[in-house]
Write an enzyme that holds these catalytic residues in place. Structure first.
Site, PDB file in Angstrom:
ATOM      1  N   GLU B 177      18.527 -20.128   4.310  1.00  0.00           N
ATOM      2  CA  GLU B 177      18.335 -19.067   5.304  1.00  0.00           C
ATOM      3  C   GLU B 177      17.598 -17.872   4.709  1.00  0.00           C
ATOM      4  O   GLU B 177      17.507 -17.724   3.500  1.00  0.00           O
ATOM      5  CB  GLU B 177      19.672 -18.598   5.861  1.00  0.00           C
ATOM      6  CG  GLU B 177      20.781 -18.394   4.844  1.00  0.00           C
ATOM      7  CD  GLU B 177      20.480 -17.472   3.710  1.00  0.00           C
ATOM      8  OE1 GLU B 177      19.976 -16.349   3.974  1.00  0.00           O
ATOM      9  OE2 GLU B 177      20.737 -17.851   2.548  1.00  0.00           O
ATOM     10  N   GLU B 322      17.635 -18.815   0.731  1.00  0.00           N
ATOM     11  CA  GLU B 322      16.414 -19.575   1.065  1.00  0.00           C
ATOM     12  C   GLU B 322      16.601 -21.085   0.902  1.00  0.00           C
ATOM     13  O   GLU B 322      15.654 -21.845   1.071  1.00  0.00           O
ATOM     14  CB  GLU B 322      15.219 -19.167   0.172  1.00  0.00           C
ATOM     15  CG  GLU B 322      14.827 -17.723   0.190  1.00  0.00           C
ATOM     16  CD  GLU B 322      13.652 -17.402  -0.748  1.00  0.00           C
ATOM     17  OE1 GLU B 322      13.096 -18.322  -1.382  1.00  0.00           O
ATOM     18  OE2 GLU B 322      13.304 -16.217  -0.852  1.00  0.00           O
TER      19      GLU B 322
END
Lengths: 356, 356
Positions: B177, B322
């Site tokens: 994310e 991420e």
């Protein structure tokens, strides 16, 4: 007793570059990520920069050397497996069936198998590097495991192979081993180097049961007591000669070669870390070139990593040797290098900096 | 308030196969290594066997989905970076400059970037999966972060993308994310799920200073107090709606899809693990399909991993998100699978067994 010339192996080992360490830290702080948020990967990138300097951009070429040798101390019943398993596993390496074969293949690491002291005559085997010094060590409970000349030879084999690997363009070397009985040697070296008790420094090796374990602890304790008198002191070469193994000496030689040629050297488990500790004893600057691939389940391994002040990359409860933990750490090390080279900077990507 | 149909996402999630777990253990014990000596790699191989069953031989095809969204709670000053960094980092992903790009490329993991709620109109960008539910959540300190319908939509997006990934032949999915402010949401969810104090569940996120940290703890505490009254209970969907984020809901949906399609789902850091915990709250069997890629530096992450009873593969002090920690764990997971399939057995290699 002739004086060994370890100077040959240690004379040009300089510290890794502080200047490159500083440069690398500055560069990492320009990349598009919160400061320090890559954690250990940043430390690894900095270490590799300090080792490689202006050669940092070279493509990472990876090799693992598995040194195999037998141990006279197996006649004391210290291992769960018979001594002939050393030979059988070397054949398994050559047949591509062992764990290290699978991992080296998967992670594009060139695998080299070296007979430095297996108690058998293999005959001609094209994919085996045959550098047998002797068919195994002597029983360290009764006498020194090796002679001066044998240690020198084994050190020189590892050193020469390491230099050849550097000449061939390798930038990251992993050292691994196979040798029934060699956790006993590593435990004895750990006691001698760190002052730990035999009980603390001795693990279950390939998986011995409680009665055999108690015997192994006694063997380690007695061997250390026999060879480590105040008169012979704690010189690393002598420890290696009395308590070590031919594969441990060869791995120490490879560490020294890696350090002198400014390669990254990845340690595997307990036994290769014992070799690393001996090498650092001979040339303290060699420590700068070492990455601890993992922390194994052998209790003595943790002691040695603390002694060397090395943080392991992985902690997966492995205790197999062969270089498996070192090769498994390679993708992490390569990731650190790739991130260092390939990430965008805040400026190039037009990203706002921290405000708080 | 309409009843959400989470049954759609959870009805066919069965436990992973106990039978395959048992078969895999037996197989591992025939391979040429001391019993159990591959440590956690053996556990991972067993889990993958239990998940994949007869499809265990499929080539591991790996994908990572990075879900991006903004958070209304950033107006409380909880992050070191301004909210527009979410947008800027999405563009960095698309330009291949972020850490996750480097790692996904290096480890052959297909990367998909999903806008599920970024507070900007990107316009047409061919490599962005545009599924914006809303331009970020509401400020959870004042009202519920999302409406029922928004949560349903975000869950459905993650679920659908997960099913599509399964149909496309992926066998291992990682979830990651990007969303400035989302550690605040994850901390609030952690408090609500585990009962931990806001202080314990709140970390420094992207790197806030002590004064801002104290403020962040107060925000988390107040948000949890506001929404978690005994009357609305602790239903995971409601927690997600009040305290979560659009990217967290989408990741939870992808976990449910992965579990229902018998894929391996690799969690990344604190925020993706919060999504995993919400998914497991909705469908407890989903836990069988989760691998914790790493343990981050965020203190709440450890609490969630303990809550889920998951051991992380890596512990490298990362705190980037991420999907980076999940993708970095992929080579270890692939290694476990390759060892399981490719190692020789004691019988095939003619190697002696243990004697002690």
């Amino acid at each position: 007793m002739s004086q060994v010339r370890i100077e040959e192996f240690t004379w040009n080992i300089e510290p890794a570059s502080e200047e490159w360490r500083r440069r690398a830290r500055l560069h990492l702080d320009t990349l598009t990520k919160p400061l320090g948020s890559l954690g250990r990967l940043e430390d690894i990138a900095v270490q590799v920069a300090a080792i490689r300097g202006e050669k940092l951009n070279d493509k990472p070429n990876k090799a693992v050397f598995v040194f195999a040798a037998d141990h006279g101390v197996t006649e004391e019943g210290v291992s769960a497996y018979p001594s002939e398993v050393t030979r059988q596993m070397v054949l398994n390496f050559l047949a591509e069936g062992a764990a290290i074969n699978v991992l080296a293949r998967l992670h594009s690491v060139a695998l080299h198998v070296v007979d430095v002291g297996v108690n058998t005559e293999f005959g001609p085997l094209p994919s085996l590097l045959s550098y047998k010094v002797r068919g195994g060590t002597r029983n360290m409970l009764r006498e020194a495991a090796m002679s001066h000349e044998e240690v020198e030879k084994a050190l020189a084999i590892g050193f020469t192979l390491g230099c050849d690997a550097a000449d061939a363009g390798n930038t990251i070397l992993a050292i691994g081993e196979m040798g029934i009985g060699n956790t006993t040697a590593a435990s004895a070296l750990t006691c001698a180097l760190t002052g730990a008790s035999a009980h603390l420094a001795t693990g279950r090796g390939t998986g011995i049961e409680p009665v055999a374990y108690a015997n192994k602890v006694r063997v380690v304790e007695a061997a250390v007591a026999k060879h480590c008198s105040p008169s012979n002191g704690l010189r690393p070469f002598e420890l290696l000669r009395c308590l070590g193994g031919l594969e441990i000496a060869a791995m120490a030689g490879m560490v020294l070669a890696g350090a002198s040629r400014r390669l990254v050297v990845v340690l595997d488990g307990f036994i290769s870390t014992a070799a690393g500790a001996i090498a650092v004893g001979m040339a303290p600057n060699a420590r700068d070139y070492l990455i601890a691939g993992h922390c194994s389940e052998e209790s003595g391994h943790k002691l040695l990593l603390e002694y060397l002040n090395l943080l392991p990359v992985l902690s997966l409860g492995m205790r197999l040797g062969e270089g498996t933990g070192a090769v498994l750490a390679m993708p992490v090390i390569e990731s650190a290098i790739a991130l260092y080279h390939q990430m965008a900077t805040f400026a190039s990507a037009g990203i706002s900096g921290a405000t708080a």
